[in-house]
Structure formats: structure tokens, C-alpha cells
Write a protein that holds these residues in place. Sequence first.
Motif, short mmCIF file in Angstrom:
data_model
loop_
_atom_site.label_atom_id
_atom_site.label_comp_id
_atom_site.label_asym_id
_atom_site.label_seq_id
_atom_site.Cartn_x
_atom_site.Cartn_y
_atom_site.Cartn_z
N ARG A 154 7.37 6.09 7.65
CA ARG A 154 7.29 6.00 6.07
C ARG A 154 6.34 7.05 5.50
O ARG A 154 6.74 7.25 4.43
CB ARG A 154 7.06 4.39 5.97
CG ARG A 154 8.13 3.51 6.24
CD ARG A 154 7.88 2.19 5.79
NE ARG A 154 8.73 1.20 6.26
CZ ARG A 154 10.13 0.89 5.99
NH1 ARG A 154 10.51 1.41 4.75
NH2 ARG A 154 10.67 -0.02 6.66
N HIS A 155 5.40 7.27 6.25
CA HIS A 155 4.32 8.36 5.64
C HIS A 155 5.25 9.81 5.53
O HIS A 155 5.46 10.40 4.46
CB HIS A 155 3.32 8.67 6.41
CG HIS A 155 2.24 7.68 6.67
ND1 HIS A 155 1.23 7.53 7.62
CD2 HIS A 155 1.91 6.72 5.77
CE1 HIS A 155 0.40 6.67 7.16
NE2 HIS A 155 0.74 6.02 6.18
N PHE A 156 5.99 9.77 6.58
CA PHE A 156 6.66 11.14 6.66
C PHE A 156 7.96 10.88 5.38
O PHE A 156 8.46 12.18 4.79
CB PHE A 156 7.49 11.24 7.99
CG PHE A 156 6.41 11.51 9.05
CD1 PHE A 156 5.16 11.56 9.01
CD2 PHE A 156 6.93 10.81 10.45
CE1 PHE A 156 4.16 11.72 9.86
CE2 PHE A 156 5.98 11.06 11.43
CZ PHE A 156 4.56 11.38 11.20
N SER A 166 0.97 -1.11 -0.13
CA SER A 166 0.03 0.06 0.10
C SER A 166 0.48 1.25 -0.04
O SER A 166 0.47 2.28 -0.46
CB SER A 166 -0.88 0.02 1.42
OG SER A 166 -0.33 -0.09 2.40
N LEU A 167 1.82 1.05 0.39
CA LEU A 167 3.16 2.41 0.65
C LEU A 167 3.25 2.75 -1.01
O LEU A 167 3.31 3.99 -1.26
CB LEU A 167 4.39 1.86 1.17
CG LEU A 167 4.36 2.08 2.60
CD1 LEU A 167 5.68 1.47 3.10
CD2 LEU A 167 4.01 3.71 2.91
N THR A 168 3.35 1.86 -1.75
CA THR A 168 3.42 2.21 -3.37
C THR A 168 2.54 2.95 -3.94
O THR A 168 2.38 4.01 -4.58
CB THR A 168 3.78 0.96 -4.19
OG1 THR A 168 4.57 0.15 -3.55
CG2 THR A 168 3.98 1.12 -5.54
N LEU A 169 1.07 2.47 -3.45
CA LEU A 169 -0.14 3.17 -4.04
C LEU A 169 0.08 4.68 -3.23
O LEU A 169 -0.56 5.62 -4.01
CB LEU A 169 -1.49 2.38 -3.41
CG LEU A 169 -1.69 1.23 -4.08
CD1 LEU A 169 -2.96 0.27 -3.65
CD2 LEU A 169 -2.00 1.53 -5.53
N MET A 170 0.48 5.07 -2.05
CA MET A 170 0.37 5.97 -1.30
C MET A 170 1.49 6.86 -2.05
O MET A 170 1.07 8.33 -2.29
CB MET A 170 0.80 5.97 0.10
CG MET A 170 -0.43 5.36 1.13
SD MET A 170 0.07 5.18 2.62
CE MET A 170 0.02 3.35 3.02
N HIS A 171 2.57 6.36 -2.33
CA HIS A 171 3.55 7.12 -3.00
C HIS A 171 3.00 7.58 -4.44
O HIS A 171 3.25 8.77 -4.71
CB HIS A 171 4.93 6.40 -3.08
CG HIS A 171 6.22 7.06 -3.46
ND1 HIS A 171 6.38 7.49 -4.71
CD2 HIS A 171 6.97 7.81 -2.88
CE1 HIS A 171 7.49 8.32 -4.80
NE2 HIS A 171 8.02 8.66 -3.81
N GLY A 222 -5.11 0.22 1.78
CA GLY A 222 -5.09 -0.86 2.69
C GLY A 222 -4.31 -1.83 2.04
O GLY A 222 -3.80 -1.65 1.05
N SER A 223 -3.88 -2.84 2.94
CA SER A 223 -3.21 -4.14 2.12
C SER A 223 -3.34 -5.51 3.06
O SER A 223 -3.90 -5.21 4.21
CB SER A 223 -1.82 -3.86 2.18
OG SER A 223 -1.20 -4.05 3.28
N THR A 224 -2.87 -6.65 2.45
CA THR A 224 -3.24 -7.73 3.33
C THR A 224 -1.68 -7.99 3.72
O THR A 224 -1.38 -9.27 4.11
CB THR A 224 -3.40 -8.82 2.46
OG1 THR A 224 -2.39 -9.18 1.44
CG2 THR A 224 -4.93 -8.63 1.65
N SER A 225 -0.70 -7.11 4.04
CA SER A 225 0.64 -7.13 4.30
C SER A 225 0.60 -7.84 5.71
O SER A 225 1.46 -8.56 5.91
CB SER A 225 1.56 -6.06 4.54
OG SER A 225 1.71 -5.54 3.02
N LYS A 226 -0.26 -7.54 6.71
CA LYS A 226 -0.15 -8.22 7.94
C LYS A 226 -1.42 -8.98 8.05
O LYS A 226 -2.24 -9.16 9.16
CB LYS A 226 -0.20 -6.91 8.95
CG LYS A 226 1.21 -6.32 8.90
CD LYS A 226 1.49 -5.11 10.06
CE LYS A 226 2.82 -4.60 9.54
NZ LYS A 226 2.80 -3.60 8.66
C1 LIG Z 1 0.40 2.69 9.08
C2 LIG Z 1 1.14 1.74 8.26
N1 LIG Z 1 0.95 1.89 6.82
C3 LIG Z 1 1.17 1.19 5.88
C4 LIG Z 1 2.41 0.12 6.35
C5 LIG Z 1 3.01 -0.85 5.12
O1 LIG Z 1 1.92 -1.40 4.37
P1 LIG Z 1 2.24 -2.01 3.27
O2 LIG Z 1 3.00 -3.35 3.22
O3 LIG Z 1 1.05 -2.36 2.59
O4 LIG Z 1 3.00 -1.23 2.10
C6 LIG Z 1 2.41 0.04 7.61
C7 LIG Z 1 3.59 -0.90 8.13
O5 LIG Z 1 4.12 -1.06 9.16
C8 LIG Z 1 1.81 0.83 8.48
O6 LIG Z 1 2.11 0.76 9.73
#
Ligand SMILES: Cc1ncc(COP(=O)(O)O)c(C=O)c1O
Length: 424
Positions: free
Chosen positions: A138-140, A98-103, A251-255
Motif C-alpha cells: 500500500r506504500h507502493f 494512518s494510510l490517509t495521513l501518509m497519502h 502510526g495508528s491503533t488499527s491493530k
Molecule cells: C506498514 C503498515 N502501515 C500501515 C498499515 C495500515 O494502517 P492504517 O490502518 O492505520 O491505515 C498497515 C496495515 O497492514 C501496515 O502494514
Amino acid sequence: MTRPSREALVAQESALAAQYDAYRGKGLALDMTRGKPSASQLSLSDALDGVLAGNYKAADGTDTRNYGGLEGLPEARDLFAGLLQVEPSEVLIGGNASLTLMHTSALFAWLYGPAGAGSAWRNEADIKFLCPVPGYDRHFAICEDLGIQMIPVAMNSEGPDMDEVERLLTADASIKGMWCVPRFSNPSGIVYSDAVVDRIAQLGKIAAPNFRVFWDNAYAVHALHRDAPALASIMEACREHGTADSVLVFGSTSKITFAGAGLAFMGASKANLAVITRHLGKTTIGPDKVNQLRHTRFLKDAEGLLTHMDGHAKLLGPRFDAVLATLDREIAGTGMGTWTKPEGGYFVSFDTLPGLATDVVALSAAAGVKLTPAGATWPYGKDPDNRNIRLAPSFPTPADIQAAMDVFVCCVKLATVRSWLAEG
Ligand SMILES: Cc1ncc(COP(=O)(O)O)c(C=O)c1O
């Protein structure tokens, strides 16, 4: 609470220093830094491997091995629409992060504009984001990567301080975005209240038309028990207020399944989705639909997803308990720190007394316990009060967490007692 006498503090310091030296002598190598699922959590999803059993056809007959399907398989969009609290037609299934989608969303907004011609952020002198703190490093990092200035906003027990958010947005049209982790926030574990969700949904009325809330619901279904607080749907609230274009949901299924081989998705209004897909379609002919099919066959439906998450809760619960019980036993009532008691997510947020977080992290590191660097939960890595520490209990074994927490509380006490002594 009243502080111990100088005599008592001197005695405490020498006892704590002896205890600390004993921990150092153990040669520990423990890591409480990142919110990674443990191997046992990952193993909950091992049946993904082989679930297709040679049948690659989606429900509508699509051969998932082939090109195409930019927005995702209908069954995957259906399943994850529930998690994102949006309509299936508002879902885009992406790659594995999801970080890729945010970026990508921020980059497209900067380059092309989030609302079509004339809305590109790059045409404006300054671009700023509101960053509720403590928050996710990672948002920052995305903001830093794109040269976006960050403005910290305090969190309270209901979410971001909305009076401050509204005041800032009203005063400054160069604010184009806001990060939110609305359920089991990283790192505080706070769940935004219904009132806060509703006020965030109304920001589109006062913000510039090219403002977007980045609603990162990374922990949407990651509760430690089924009675954990629910989150109101931002998209539903936005629809009521006529502001559906002001929010992008992630969102994602990463966790949920595999952190490195899961699915990422976003929810957005028709207009926003059209902008994203127009440009995304230049970067790919389509996402990994085989993985989407594996996930829908494996997780099945909304209840299947929640039942699967119960398995995660069973593994995470004792780890959170070890952290919280140790803090309750050793720090409660000492005036040496405060912390959150999350009912889901991946973190506990601990605040030392002002000025001591870097000392505690350094003392812990020297005794073999790696913690997320102090300051990481703030934009630019700068916690002005130098007090917030993010504890991540998911990855180590419960025994290792206990060992790490024993060292951590010793370091908190040692740093605090030394600072009290130094004050005279
Ligand atoms: C708030 C938040 N967003 C995104 C992620 C990473 O998500 P993804 O693996 O989908 O990139 C994390 C991972 O710790 C997270 O804590």
C-alpha cells in the motif's frame, strides 16, 4: 547442501504430487493474504463501546462532541506521543487510517510543498522514493497514485542497506522520499538497528530540503513478547543532527483497538506540522474527538497500552508459532527456502529459490490456500527474483493456519523439486 540424486528427486516428486492431490481433494478455503486482526483480537477492545458513559468532556473541559481541535485532544496527543517517540506538541491525531495521513502528506508535498513556497514536488521533472524491499504494497500504491517513481533498496538484518541509500541520495536530487517500517517491518519483521536509525536521521544533511522520510511505525508496540528489540527514536536522533524537518512519523491503533474504527496519528516537527495543519484545516473543521476520548479512557496510559498489547501477543503468538514450527520442521535444511523469524508485527517473509514464488502461490491457490500475490512486496508488483512471499498469520484460527501451512510447505517442495528436475 548437496541436491538429491535425479532418482531421489523423481521419487520425491511423485510422493509430493500425491500429497498435493490429496490436499486439493479436501476442498480447502483458507486465506493467508492480509494482515488483519482476528475477531478475538478485535474483541479485546469491545469495552471502547460505552467507556464514555455519557461523559464527553475532555480533561481540559472540551466538549468532544463539537467541532474543532484539529491537532487532537491533549490527552490523546500525550498518549500517542510515546508510541511515536516524539513530543506531545509534535503530534497530530487524524481520522481512522494512518494510510490517509501518509497519502495526504505525500499529496500536500506534491501540491503545496513540504517546506513551504517553492518546495512543491510538482514543480520538478521527476519525483522518486526509495523503497526498502520487501516492503508494504500500500506504500507502493500511494507512490503509483501520485506518479512517484520507486527505487527498490535491499533490506538486511538491520534495516535498509544504508550504504546504498546514501549513495543513491547523494547521486540523485530527485529522490524526495523514503518509506520505512522501522519496527517489525512489513513483511520481514526486522527491527531497524540503532545505527541504521541514526544514519536515516542524517539523510536530511545530504538530501534535498524537500526530502521526507515516511517513518511508518505501524507496529510500534506490536511485539510478540516484552523482550522484543526496541527501536531508537528517529525524532530524537534527528534533533541531535539538526534534521527534524526531514522526517514524518506515522502510526495508528488499527491493530491495537478496532482496525476500522481506531485512531491514526502522525508526529512531525513544528514546521512540518504547520504545513500539514494549514492545508488539513481546509479539508475538515476537526477530527473525531469522541473516538479520541474513548481511546484515552480505554487505554489510559503507556503501561495500559502495553498491557493491552500483551493480550494481542497472547493471541498472535500461537499463530506465528504454527507458521515457524512448520517451516522449521519441513523446509529447514532442504535448501528450498529461507524465512524471517519476527518477534512482532503481522508477517513472516518467505523466500523461495529464485523464480519459484509465482508457482508456489499458484499451486497453493489451486489447493484452496490464498496467499498474497507473488511480487506484491515489491514496487510495481515486480519481484525481479520472483522469490518473496508474505505470509500473514493473524486472521485465521491456529487450526486453519496449520492446515494452510501444511499445504504451503507441500507446494514449496513440489515447485522446488520440479524446478530441480527441469534443470536436468
Ligand atoms: C506498514 C503498515 N502501515 C500501515 C498499515 C495500515 O494502517 P492504517 O490502518 O492505520 O491505515 C498497515 C496495515 O497492514 C501496515 O502494514
